[in-house]
Structure formats: C-alpha cells, structure tokens
Design an enzyme around this catalytic site. Structure first.
Site, PDB file in Angstrom:
ATOM      1  NE  ARG A 218      32.423  42.137  40.964  1.00  0.00           N
ATOM      2  CZ  ARG A 218      32.432  41.087  41.757  1.00  0.00           C
ATOM      3  NH1 ARG A 218      33.484  40.290  41.815  1.00  0.00           N
ATOM      4  NH2 ARG A 218      31.250  40.952  42.440  1.00  0.00           N
ATOM      5  CD  GLU A 220      38.190  42.608  39.656  1.00  0.00           C
ATOM      6  OE1 GLU A 220      37.896  42.037  38.785  1.00  0.00           O
ATOM      7  OE2 GLU A 220      37.905  42.149  40.840  1.00  0.00           O
ATOM      8  NE  ARG A 226      41.651  33.354  35.963  1.00  0.00           N
ATOM      9  CZ  ARG A 226      41.990  32.682  36.759  1.00  0.00           C
ATOM     10  NH1 ARG A 226      41.309  31.430  36.925  1.00  0.00           N
ATOM     11  NH2 ARG A 226      42.873  32.938  37.940  1.00  0.00           N
ATOM     12  CG  HIS A 227      39.876  38.700  35.221  1.00  0.00           C
ATOM     13  ND1 HIS A 227      41.159  37.760  34.955  1.00  0.00           N
ATOM     14  CD2 HIS A 227      39.371  38.533  36.516  1.00  0.00           C
ATOM     15  CE1 HIS A 227      41.042  37.253  36.406  1.00  0.00           C
ATOM     16  NE2 HIS A 227      40.204  37.681  37.267  1.00  0.00           N
ATOM     17  CD  GLU A 362      36.804  32.261  42.164  1.00  0.00           C
ATOM     18  OE1 GLU A 362      35.912  33.226  42.345  1.00  0.00           O
ATOM     19  OE2 GLU A 362      37.991  32.535  42.521  1.00  0.00           O
ATOM     20  CB  SER A 365      32.987  32.844  45.178  1.00  0.00           C
ATOM     21  OG  SER A 365      32.509  34.113  45.104  1.00  0.00           O
ATOM     22  NE  ARG A 413      36.003  33.991  34.714  1.00  0.00           N
ATOM     23  CZ  ARG A 413      36.667  33.832  36.151  1.00  0.00           C
ATOM     24  NH1 ARG A 413      36.303  33.238  36.950  1.00  0.00           N
ATOM     25  NH2 ARG A 413      37.456  35.145  36.202  1.00  0.00           N
TER      26      ARG A 413
END
Length: 439
Positions: A218, A220, A226-227, A362, A365, A413
């Site tokens: 990804r 991003e 945390r990424h 989180e 999901s 995570r």
C-alpha cells in the site's frame, strides 16, 4: 586441523550431565575475560551460551590465542571436553582441545549485541543480521513464527484450504490511488493491496473456506509507528454465511488460537521479553459504530462526524473505555456504508462490516461481501471505478456466488499488540515504509 562441523552438538542440548564427553560446539564469540592465568570465553548459539575455559597450563598457546585474540562476534568451532562447573552458566564448561575460526568479524562492530547500550531503531534495522543475534529480538521473531503456526493450524483444523494469489495484478484491489504501479512488459500493473478479489472469486468454486498468509502493498504516505507499506496478514474468506456474525466467529477464534499457541509454546521467548500474553475469552464484545461515537464524545478534543472513520484519538479513547470494562480485544460493528469499500454488504445507511480493536489499535477489518452481481457492479460505478477493470473479478458472480465474507488479520499488528512493541517495525525483519527501501 579442520573441526568436523557435522559432529557439532547444539549448545542448548548440553548440560552438566555430559561431564567427560568430548563434543564439538559452534557459535559466535560473545565475551572474553582474560584473567592472566586463566581466561573464559562465552560462545553464543541462538539465545544459549556455553563457557569455554582456558587454563593457560592445560591448553596450548595456539588454542588460547585463537579464542582470546579473535574479535567478538566472530564465528568459531570448538572441540573439547565437557566438565561440570557450578560457577559456569548452565552448570558446565568446555575445556578445548582445538579451535577453528570460521569467519572473523571486523572491528569495530556496527552495533553491540550484549552491550548495555541502547541502539536506535534505524541503526538496528540497518544491521538486522546482527540485531537478531540479540536474545530479545530473536524472541520476537520466534513468537511471530509461532503466531503463524498457531493460526495456520487452527484454520486447517476448521476446514480451511490454504491458497496463494498473485501479488502482481491488472487493477487495484480496493480502488483508490494508494497503489504501487509497476511495468509489466508492455502493460501497466499494480502490486496487490490485498488478495481480496481473488479470495472472493474462490467462493464460487466450492472451496467454501480459504485463507492465505498474504502480502499487502500500500503506497500510503504514512510515517507512523503503526503503518508499513509492505505487510503480511492472515486473509480469510468463508462462504454460505447468514451474516457478518459468522465471520466474526472465525476471527475471534483465530485470535484466540494464535494467542493460546504463543502462550503455550513460547515460554522462554516471553520470559526473554518479560512479557505475558492474555488469551482472550470468546465471544469478544461487540460495540456498534454509533455506540463508539457516543462513548468517546466527551473523551476527545474533536468530534468525529458521523459517517467518517474513527479518528486515532477516538480509537484510543475507546480502547481505554474497553480496558476499564476488562476487554483487551473487541469488535466495532455496523459502520456507515459510505466509509467502506464497494464490496462490503450495505445494510441501509450502515454496512455489514467491522473492525477488530485491541487497546485502541485497529488490528484488522472485514465484512460480509456483496454477492449479487448487479448490486456489485452498481457499487463499483458509484465508487468512480471502471467495471471493465474488474471483468475477471465480476465474472464468477454471474455464475453462482453464495453469500460470503472475510477479513485480513495483520500479522505485524497482532504481534505488535500482543507483545506491546513500541513500533510495528519491531515485528518485521526488513520493514518497508515511507523512507526505507533497504536493506
């Protein structure tokens, strides 16, 4: 002489009971203490050490010099006799007959291994090969491996089939611009954001339960603790479901199985980290999106507008509230439809989607998916995507697609949360983030 490495005995297998046995050991020189008439050298293998004793009158000068004068973190083989010693670590030591330096380390070292000096994260990752020699770091990756084993074992016991989907794909998995574009011969392609579309296609095959330990890519532009831009996950999909509750059951029991496996099989590693893991009881509590907004309204500085994802501040506030209720893990359910991807099943203004939270973080999901082809095409268009880019994905929906749903449980995570690591980069050997493409 050349010491036969095929005869090497693993240091963790040795004890005082081996007194008098001739053995071959191998490892890294961790510490040297030269006291004049006698010297002691610690040889490390993994997280275990053996003490080699060098009484100057009982060993040759050649053997003594080979160990004492060789740089720390060099790799050596030692042939000698085990002798019981109450003062040595493990209750034994090795009196050497022969030493072979297999590979001498340069000096100075790029970082310490057992030195009581803090080393910053970037230096550690730049020298990961040496960082993982540290017992506490090695423990993290043994626990990560155990988490993968425990999760895979439970899924297969529950009738899941492990699959592998491509990482190079012709259209973005989830839409949007956060994709890595690559040149694929004469065409453009993308690194997969997730195996989402492929595992949904599998639901039309008769393999009703599938999973893979997937890679996510990804693009991003995050730079947070945390990424990651490349991550791993248990990605699961289940067919013939009534609603998202059937998917929640799989996820909560998978988390329980992973945590229990680590708790039962990683006693030494958890001790090295001075950590305990708490196996969650199931079913996990469910908190609706609306309840999450109501509960956190007075706990955060800026209100979250209805329909948007919870802010980081709201997530942590909810985590604190749930901890007060003695819940580390919990689900957030019934998100607004507008905040979820096109493949999430709508339920009026809401969606049959959910997040798994752990102390305000989180973890993953998921959702029940849209299985009606007309509704799916409509939602793709409403997202601003071109249905022609999804022809292969849409095709099986026109030939018998059962109700289904799934999730992707981020491996880094859950390890990060389980061990309370300060940064997600601690849970991946060679992290890829906004500023790191090497080593």
């Amino acid at each position: 002489m050349s010491i036969p490495l095929s005869e090497r005995v693993a240091i963790p297998e040795l004890s005082a009971d081996d007194d008098g046995d001739e053995v071959v050991i191998g490892g890294w020189i961790q510490e040297v203490r030269d006291l004049g008439g006698i010297a002691f050298v610690q040889i490390r293998e993994g997280t275990s050490t053996a003490q080699v004793v060098l009484p100057k009158k009982k060993v040759t000068e050649e053997v003594a010099e080979a160990l004492i004068e060789t740089n720390r973190e060099s790799v050596v083989a030692v042939k000698g006799t085990v002798q019981e010693s109450d003062e040595a670590p493990g209750g034994f030591e090795v009196l050497p007959d022969a030493v072979e330096v297999l590979n001498e380390a340069k000096a100075p070292l790029p970082m310490g291994v057992v030195d009581k000096v803090d080393t910053d994260v970037d230096t550690r990752i730049d020298n990961r090969f040496m960082d993982v020699r540290r017992p506490e770091v090695q423990a993290i990756f043994k626990i990560r491996a155990a988490a993968m084993e425990g999760g895979r074992r439970w899924l297969m016991e529950e009738g899941f089939t492990e699959i592998t989907s491509p990482n190079i794909i012709g259209a973005a998995s989830e839409g949007g611009t956060d994709v890595f574009e690559v040149t694929y011969f004469e065409d453009s392609a993308y690194l997969s954001q997730s195996p989402q579309l492929y595992k949904q296609m599998m639901m039309a095959t008769g393999l009703d339960r599938v999973f893979e330990i997937a890679k996510y890519f990804r693009a991003e532009r995050h730079n947070t603790r945390r990424h990651l831009n490349e991550s791993s996950a248990f990605d699961c999909e289940v067919a013939f479901i009534d609603d998202e509750d059937d998917v929640l059951w799989v996820l909560e029991n998978l988390v329980q199985a992973i945590t229990r496996h680590v708790d039962e099989h990683c006693t030494e590693e958890l001790a090295a980290l001075d950590k305990e893991v708490h196996v969650p009881e199931t079913p996990l509590p469910r908190v609706t999106y609306d309840e999450a907004l109501d509960w956190t309204e007075g706990e955060i500085d800026e209100e979250v507008p209805w329909g948007e994802d919870l802010s980081t501040e709201a997530e942590y506030a909810l985590g604190d509230i749930m901890e007060e209720k003695r819940h580390e893990y919990y689900f957030i359910t019934k998100y607004p439809d507008a905040s979820k991807p096109f493949y999430a099943m709508p339920d009026g203004e809401l969606s049959r989607s959910f997040d798994l939270g752990h102390k305000g973080m989180e973890v993953t999901s998921g959702a029940q998916r849209v299985h009606d082809p007309d509704l799916l095409e409509q939602r793709i268009k409403e997202t601003g995507l071109d249905t022609s880019d999804f022809e292969d994905y849409l095709k099986p929906f026109h030939y018998g697609m059962p109700p289904h749903g799934g999730f992707g449980l981020g491996l880094e995570r859950i390890v990060m949360e389980m061990l309370e690591l300060p940064n997600i980069r601690e849970a991946v050997l060679f992290p890829r983030d906004r500023s790191r493409l090497r080593p």
